[in-house]
Design a protein around this motif. Sequence first.
Motif, PDB file in Angstrom:
ATOM      1  N   SER A 222      -5.394  15.947  -7.187  1.00  0.00           N
ATOM      2  CA  SER A 222      -5.621  16.197  -8.615  1.00  0.00           C
ATOM      3  C   SER A 222      -4.382  15.862  -9.429  1.00  0.00           C
ATOM      4  O   SER A 222      -4.458  15.221 -10.483  1.00  0.00           O
ATOM      5  N   LEU A 223      -3.198  16.282  -8.932  1.00  0.00           N
ATOM      6  CA  LEU A 223      -1.962  16.007  -9.655  1.00  0.00           C
ATOM      7  C   LEU A 223      -1.606  14.526  -9.630  1.00  0.00           C
ATOM      8  O   LEU A 223      -0.953  14.020 -10.546  1.00  0.00           O
ATOM      9  N   ASP A 224      -2.031  13.829  -8.589  1.00  0.00           N
ATOM     10  CA  ASP A 224      -1.759  12.391  -8.518  1.00  0.00           C
ATOM     11  C   ASP A 224      -2.494  11.608  -9.601  1.00  0.00           C
ATOM     12  O   ASP A 224      -2.156  10.449  -9.881  1.00  0.00           O
ATOM     13  N   GLN A 225      -3.493  12.236 -10.216  1.00  0.00           N
ATOM     14  CA  GLN A 225      -4.217  11.563 -11.289  1.00  0.00           C
ATOM     15  C   GLN A 225      -3.318  11.305 -12.497  1.00  0.00           C
ATOM     16  O   GLN A 225      -3.635  10.475 -13.346  1.00  0.00           O
TER      17      GLN A 225
ATOM     18  N   GLU B 246       1.489   1.411  -6.567  1.00  0.00           N
ATOM     19  CA  GLU B 246       0.722   0.351  -5.904  1.00  0.00           C
ATOM     20  C   GLU B 246       1.189  -1.032  -6.313  1.00  0.00           C
ATOM     21  O   GLU B 246       1.097  -1.985  -5.532  1.00  0.00           O
ATOM     22  N   ALA B 247       1.715  -1.155  -7.536  1.00  0.00           N
ATOM     23  CA  ALA B 247       2.125  -2.459  -8.046  1.00  0.00           C
ATOM     24  C   ALA B 247       3.425  -2.933  -7.404  1.00  0.00           C
ATOM     25  O   ALA B 247       3.564  -4.112  -7.088  1.00  0.00           O
ATOM     26  N   TRP B 248       4.410  -2.024  -7.211  1.00  0.00           N
ATOM     27  CA  TRP B 248       5.698  -2.472  -6.694  1.00  0.00           C
ATOM     28  C   TRP B 248       5.960  -2.081  -5.247  1.00  0.00           C
ATOM     29  O   TRP B 248       6.953  -2.500  -4.645  1.00  0.00           O
ATOM     30  N   LEU B 249       5.050  -1.297  -4.639  1.00  0.00           N
ATOM     31  CA  LEU B 249       5.181  -0.984  -3.211  1.00  0.00           C
ATOM     32  C   LEU B 249       4.045  -1.575  -2.389  1.00  0.00           C
ATOM     33  O   LEU B 249       4.169  -1.724  -1.179  1.00  0.00           O
ATOM     34  N   GLY B 250       2.948  -1.875  -3.068  1.00  0.00           N
ATOM     35  CA  GLY B 250       1.818  -2.466  -2.365  1.00  0.00           C
ATOM     36  C   GLY B 250       0.858  -1.458  -1.775  1.00  0.00           C
ATOM     37  O   GLY B 250      -0.183  -1.826  -1.233  1.00  0.00           O
ATOM     38  N   HIS B 251       1.179  -0.183  -1.835  1.00  0.00           N
ATOM     39  CA  HIS B 251       0.277   0.831  -1.307  1.00  0.00           C
ATOM     40  C   HIS B 251       0.519   2.157  -2.035  1.00  0.00           C
ATOM     41  O   HIS B 251       1.556   2.358  -2.668  1.00  0.00           O
ATOM     42  N   ARG B 252      -0.438   3.048  -1.896  1.00  0.00           N
ATOM     43  CA  ARG B 252      -0.375   4.347  -2.582  1.00  0.00           C
ATOM     44  C   ARG B 252       0.461   5.329  -1.776  1.00  0.00           C
ATOM     45  O   ARG B 252       0.380   5.369  -0.553  1.00  0.00           O
ATOM     46  N   ILE B 253       1.263   6.125  -2.477  1.00  0.00           N
ATOM     47  CA  ILE B 253       2.065   7.167  -1.838  1.00  0.00           C
ATOM     48  C   ILE B 253       1.590   8.522  -2.367  1.00  0.00           C
ATOM     49  O   ILE B 253       1.849   8.860  -3.527  1.00  0.00           O
ATOM     50  N   PRO B 254       0.894   9.296  -1.544  1.00  0.00           N
ATOM     51  CA  PRO B 254       0.422  10.610  -2.001  1.00  0.00           C
ATOM     52  C   PRO B 254       1.595  11.520  -2.373  1.00  0.00           C
ATOM     53  O   PRO B 254       2.600  11.564  -1.678  1.00  0.00           O
TER      54      PRO B 254
END
Length: 203
Positions: free
Chosen positions: A28-31, A43-51
């Motif tokens: 929820s907070l990641d929103q 996602e743009a500068w690392l290529g993947h999501r970091i929870p």
Amino acid sequence: MKRYFITGLLIWVPLGITIWALNLIISSLDQSLLLLPMEWRPEAWLGHRIPGLGVILTLAVIGLSGVVATNIVGQRLLAYWENLLSRIPIVKSIYSSVKQVSDTLFSGNGEAFRKVLMVRYPHPQAWSIAFQTNLPKELLQHLSEEHVAVFIPTTPSPVNGFYFFVKKSETVELNISVDTALKYIVSMGVASASEKLIPSSHT
């Protein structure tokens, strides 16, 4: 075999629920990351999501908001914002009610949720744990005896419940903290606590 299975459940059920709750909170907070421009997101500068990055952003925004609101400029902006919301009919009712509750709970002012009581509910032969809250002054003239306003939470979700006015003489004040009472309610009386349900010397 049944004993081993139950023992396994006692290990994994609390752990599973804890992980589920933490995942729900973090997700929820990641929103809050959606507020950032696309090119600024992980996602743009690392290529993947970091929870969890949204948690850091949310805490930073809350902290920064508190810093801004404590100075003169921030207070004027906050007053302007609240004045703007107060001009919108439906939003005014919702915002003012929620703000009053949050101010009472988080600021430490007022008497809401400062006492834990026992009241007769849902019938005269039963007792329920309740939290004393504020009694609207407009209602005092309609009550012949001294009353108190109480919130009776439901189990196991204390955020839901009932708001009643009861005679003060028919309540019992308990010498336990609000946190301990919530622990009893959430655990449905299963969780043990160092504090006992001892009535105070006065009601």
